[in-house]
Design a protein around this motif. Structure first.
Motif, short mmCIF file in Angstrom:
data_model
loop_
_atom_site.label_atom_id
_atom_site.label_comp_id
_atom_site.label_asym_id
_atom_site.label_seq_id
_atom_site.Cartn_x
_atom_site.Cartn_y
_atom_site.Cartn_z
N ASP A 84 5.48 5.31 4.73
CA ASP A 84 6.52 6.14 5.29
C ASP A 84 7.42 6.57 4.03
O ASP A 84 7.87 7.67 3.89
N SER A 85 7.68 5.51 3.10
CA SER A 85 8.60 5.80 1.87
C SER A 85 8.16 6.95 1.14
O SER A 85 8.89 7.38 0.22
N VAL A 86 6.81 7.33 1.19
CA VAL A 86 6.26 8.22 0.16
C VAL A 86 5.68 9.65 0.81
O VAL A 86 5.34 10.43 0.21
N LEU A 96 0.75 -1.23 -0.01
CA LEU A 96 -0.15 0.06 -0.13
C LEU A 96 0.86 1.08 0.01
O LEU A 96 1.86 1.43 0.82
N VAL A 97 0.70 1.99 -0.73
CA VAL A 97 1.34 3.50 -1.04
C VAL A 97 0.65 4.61 -0.35
O VAL A 97 1.13 5.40 0.43
N ALA A 98 -0.77 4.52 -0.82
CA ALA A 98 -1.39 5.58 -0.24
C ALA A 98 -2.92 5.37 -0.18
O ALA A 98 -3.42 4.48 -1.14
N ALA A 99 -3.81 5.70 0.72
CA ALA A 99 -5.05 5.35 0.85
C ALA A 99 -6.12 6.49 1.24
O ALA A 99 -5.26 7.48 2.01
N ILE A 100 -7.36 6.53 0.90
CA ILE A 100 -8.14 7.73 1.30
C ILE A 100 -9.50 7.11 1.75
O ILE A 100 -10.04 6.12 1.17
N ASN A 101 -9.83 7.45 3.31
CA ASN A 101 -10.85 6.96 3.82
C ASN A 101 -12.20 7.83 3.15
O ASN A 101 -12.09 9.09 3.19
N TRP A 102 -13.10 7.00 2.82
CA TRP A 102 -14.15 7.74 1.91
C TRP A 102 -14.91 8.63 2.84
O TRP A 102 -15.20 9.53 2.48
#
Length: 122
Positions: A65-67, A50-56
Motif C-alpha cells: 500500500d505504501s508504494v 515485500l514492496v512489489a511482486a510479479i506473478n510469472w
C-alpha cells in the motif's frame, strides 16, 4: 543455481525517481520454473517487507500500500531482468532493496540478491 544481481540504487532527493534492475543468470527466465519475482526492502531496525511482486505466468502485479501509484515492477524476458521503477520517492523509502525469486516448487522466495541501497533525503 540462480544468481540475482541488483543495481540502480543511490542517494536522491525526495520527489526524485530511480529505477532498480535485477539481472538474473542467463536463461533463468526461459528455463527456470518461476512462480514469482519480487522486490523487498529492509530499513535499519525493521523487518524485510515485500514492496512489489510479479506473478510469472499471469504477469499480474502486487504492490504494498505504501508504494501503490508510485512504484512499478516490470520484466524484460530477453534480458532476464526485472525492474522496479520508483517515482516520487520519499525519505521513508530509504532502505536496502532486494530482488528475490520464488519457484513453483517453493512456498517462499528462495533466491535472493545481495541488495542495493536506496537513500532518499528530505
Amino acid at each position: 543455481q540462480v544468481h540475482l544481481v541488483e543495481s540502480g540504487g543511490g542517494l536522491v532527493q525526495a520527489g526524485s525517481s530511480l529505477r532498480l534492475s535485477c539481472a538474473a543468470s542467463e536463461r533463468t527466465f526461459s528455463t527456470f520454473s518461476i512462480y514469482a519475482m519480487g522486490w523487498f526492502r529492509q530499513a535499519p531496525g525493521k523487518e524485510r517487507d515485500l514492496v512489489a511482486a510479479i506473478n510469472w505466468s499471469e504477469n499480474s502485479t502486487h504492490y504494498a500500500d505504501s508504494v501503490k501509484g508510485r512504484f512499478t515492477i516490470s520484466r524484460d524476458n530477453a534480458k532476464n531482468t526485472v525492474y522496479l521503477q520508483m517515482n516520487t520517492l520519499k525519505p521513508e523509502d530509504t532502505a536496502v532493496y532486494y530482488c528475490a525469486l520464488r519457484r513453483w516448487s517453493s512456498w517462499s522466495y528462495d533466491y535472493w540478491g545481495q541488495g542495493t541501497q536506496v537513500t532518499v533525503s528530505s
